[in-house]
Design a protein around this motif. Structure first.
Motif, short mmCIF file in Angstrom:
data_model
loop_
_atom_site.label_atom_id
_atom_site.label_comp_id
_atom_site.label_asym_id
_atom_site.label_seq_id
_atom_site.Cartn_x
_atom_site.Cartn_y
_atom_site.Cartn_z
N VAL A 104 -4.25 5.82 0.05
CA VAL A 104 -3.26 6.86 -0.24
C VAL A 104 -3.21 7.25 -1.71
N LEU A 105 -3.80 6.46 -2.59
CA LEU A 105 -3.79 6.81 -4.00
C LEU A 105 -4.71 8.01 -4.24
N PRO A 106 -4.37 8.85 -5.21
CA PRO A 106 -5.27 9.98 -5.52
C PRO A 106 -6.58 9.45 -6.09
N LYS A 107 -7.68 10.09 -5.68
CA LYS A 107 -9.00 9.68 -6.14
C LYS A 107 -9.23 10.24 -7.54
N PRO A 108 -9.89 9.45 -8.43
CA PRO A 108 -10.18 9.97 -9.76
C PRO A 108 -11.21 11.11 -9.68
#
Length: 110
Positions: A104-108
């Protein structure tokens, strides 16, 4: 891990009072596919890289602790160290939470 899981399943089927080995086998077989899924999701860029990699290593070490402790208890009559199986189980739970977080974290951005 998959081969070890199959070997433990065979040992539990043919051994006397080998119920611990069946549990260890199930953990190894299930988490072998979880590790493959982590690697596939990392390769596709669907997981946050660092967290996904740490989670995959957590699956490996947690499953090794859990299955190793149960196997040693079956064949040697003692454990790796006190609370080895619960420590491995806890590590696998934390790894599942890490995979969920990494998904769920935004991808770099590259």
């Amino acid at each position: 891990m998959g081969a070890a899981g199959v070997a433990l399943a065979a040992a539990s089927a043919h051994g006397a009072d080998a119920s611990r080995l069946a549990s260890a086998s199930a953990m190894l077989l299930f988490h072998a596919t979880a590790i493959l899924a982590c690697v596939a999701l990392l390769a596709r860029g669907l997981l946050h890289g660092g967290i996904g990699l740490i989670a995959a290593f957590g699956f490996v070490s947690g499953a090794a602790l859990f299955a190793g402790d149960l196997t040693l208890r079956q064949y040697a009559g003692h454990s790796l160290f006190p609370m080895a199986a619960p420590s491995g189980g806890t590590l696998m739970i934390v790894s599942w939470l890490a995979v969920t977080l990494a998904a769920v974290l935004p991808k770099p951005n590259p």
